[in-house]
Design an enzyme around this catalytic site. Structure first.
Site, PDB file in Angstrom:
ATOM      1  CB  ALA A  57      -0.968  -0.044   1.184  1.00 15.22           C
ATOM      2  CG  ASP A 246      -3.311  -3.657   1.332  1.00 22.07           C
ATOM      3  OD1 ASP A 246      -3.006  -4.667   1.987  1.00 22.07           O
ATOM      4  OD2 ASP A 246      -2.643  -3.235   0.378  1.00 22.07           O
ATOM      5  CE  LYS A 257      -1.837  -9.768  -1.049  1.00 21.91           C
ATOM      6  NZ  LYS A 257      -2.586  -9.612  -2.331  1.00 21.91           N
TER       7      LYS A 257
HETATM    8  O1  MRU Z   1      -1.280  -7.372  -3.259  1.00 19.97           O
HETATM    9  P1  MRU Z   1      -0.162  -6.701  -2.526  1.00 19.97           P
HETATM   10  O2  MRU Z   1       1.110  -7.458  -2.594  1.00 19.97           O
HETATM   11  O3  MRU Z   1      -0.009  -5.251  -2.918  1.00 19.97           O
HETATM   12  O4  MRU Z   1      -0.647  -6.729  -1.014  1.00 19.97           O
HETATM   13  C1  MRU Z   1       0.164  -6.142  -0.050  1.00 19.97           C
HETATM   14  C2  MRU Z   1      -0.304  -6.299   1.327  1.00 19.97           C
HETATM   15  O5  MRU Z   1      -1.364  -6.810   1.607  1.00 19.97           O
HETATM   16  C3  MRU Z   1       0.570  -5.673   2.370  1.00 19.97           C
HETATM   17  O6  MRU Z   1       0.528  -6.399   3.563  1.00 19.97           O
HETATM   18  C4  MRU Z   1       0.051  -4.250   2.634  1.00 19.97           C
HETATM   19  O7  MRU Z   1      -0.049  -3.537   1.442  1.00 19.97           O
HETATM   20  C5  MRU Z   1       0.912  -3.511   3.566  1.00 19.97           C
HETATM   21  S1  MRU Z   1       2.447  -3.024   2.835  1.00 19.97           S
HETATM   22  C6  MRU Z   1       3.255  -2.148   3.993  1.00 19.97           C
END
Ligand code: MRU
Length: 358
Positions: A57, A246, A257
């Site tokens: 994110a 996110d 995620k």
């Molecule tokens: O689909 P992604 O790889 O963008 O998902 C990322 C996540 O779910 C992370 O845990 C979240 O963005 C936090 S990143 C600091």
């Protein structure tokens, strides 16, 4: 540079040296190869987010700021108002690339609102203002990750076993990361943890990115499949779960995620604290609860074929591939932001954060 610093200072998103493009480390190629991409066109910038070449994110937010600036440079607008009108379209286009991480819309709106606030100025002046804004978004993220890491470290003890899901380290943010921040900051200070990294099916961010970052930083990391989280908890090897986010709703429900909510349910069963770490830019006070968070659905190919040498299911088999899930606030021990540690009831503690002066 020592190994740890190489990880915390990884060059994941930046403006190109000539200032006309966005350069990213292509996360889809890790850990096998380190490839940088120079992106200029709206289509290239959109594709980089959509295909998770840039992901996580906060990193998506930083990228979006740079992307809108680079697109602004390409406009042949007669004046500030025309530039803003053209940029509004580019913003909407980029915004459609991924729906769940709030940082994308947050950064795009922040760039648009400084442009709009200055639309009576010349195009050249607005471009300078936009450049300063996207650089500020990046610098602020560095400071936020550092503060989150400091707060997170106060919750842990030397020698703790930590379980993390997906990747919320330097690649997904800037410098220390969010969920991996306390671990990397601890390492810097001689505080050592043993980390279990969930592989994170279907896109394997835990295997490809988290175990890569931690191994390279010299952290004691063990990679496990997602369905092994409960056995390591039952064995008494996990003293805390640290995950990123996110989008966090006003009541503390947190999208992260896919699989994160399952980890939280297991943690509750085994009496293990479950911490969500993220900057306040990931908290969306316009979402009352997790039910207001839109969950991205992705291509079934990611489940059936991606990362396999040959398809692992019949082509006609139906798949459901949500990229995120929402962890109920009741399963969360604390939400750690750059402004402090929020405890339940989150409706009050999160609201109080936004009233706090910097
Ligand atoms: O689909 P992604 O790889 O963008 O998902 C990322 C996540 O779910 C992370 O845990 C979240 O963005 C936090 S990143 C600091």
């Amino acid at each position: 540079m020592d190994d740890l610093k190489q990880v915390t200072h990884i060059d994941n998103v930046r403006l190109s040296d000539d200032g006309q493009a966005v350069v990213i480390l292509d996360q889809t190629q890790l850990p096998g190869s380190t490839e940088y991409l120079t992106l200029r066109t709206p289509e290239e910038l959109y594709e980089a987010i959509f295909q998770l070449r840039v992901r996580g994110a906060p990193a998506i937010g930083i990228f979006a700021g740079y992307a809108l600036y680079v697109l602004a440079l390409q406009e042949k607008a007669a004046d500030g108002k025309a530039l803003c009108a053209a940029l509004e379209e580019k913003k909407d286009y980029l915004y459609a690339s991924r729906p769940t991480a709030v940082n994308l819309g947050w950064a795009l709106n922040r760039m648009m609102s400084v442009a709009r606030a200055n639309e009576d100025k010349s195009v050249g002046e607005i471009l300078e203002i936009l450049k300063a804004e996207c650089l500020a978004i990046h610098q602020e993220d560095i400071a936020m990750c550092r503060a989150i890491s400091e707060y997170g470290l106060t919750l842990l003890k030397d020698g703790d076993g930590i379980l993390t899901h997906c990747n919320a380290g330097p690649l997904a943010t800037s410098r220390y990361g969010t969920a991996l921040g306390p671990i990397l900051l601890g390492k810097e200070r001689g505080v050592n943890f043993h980390v279990f990294a969930d592989e994170t099916r279907p896109l394997l961010q835990g295997a490809r990115l988290t175990s890569y970052e931690l191994q390279r930083a010299g952290v004691d990391v063990t990679l496990i499949c997602d369905n092994m989280a409960s056995i390591v908890m039952k064995n008494g090897w996990v003293q805390a779960c640290l995950v990123g986010c996110d989008r966090v709703a006003a009541n503390g429900d947190a999208a992260n995620k896919i699989g994160t909510s399952g980890v939280a349910i297991l943690a509750k069963h085994y009496g293990i604290p479950f911490y969500v770490l993220g900057p306040t830019s990931t908290v969306d006070m316009n979402c009352k609860t997790g039910a207001d968070i839109r969950i991205e659905l992705r291509d079934p190919e990611e489940i059936k074929e991606k990362f396999y040498e040959k398809p692992m299911a019949l082509p006609e088999v139906k798949c459901y591939n949500p990229a995120f899930d929402v962890t109920d606030h009741e399963l969360i021990t604390a939400i750690i932001t750059e402004k402090g540690i929020c405890r339940p009831p989150f409706t009050q503690s999160l609201a109080a954060l936004f009233k706090k002066k910097d």
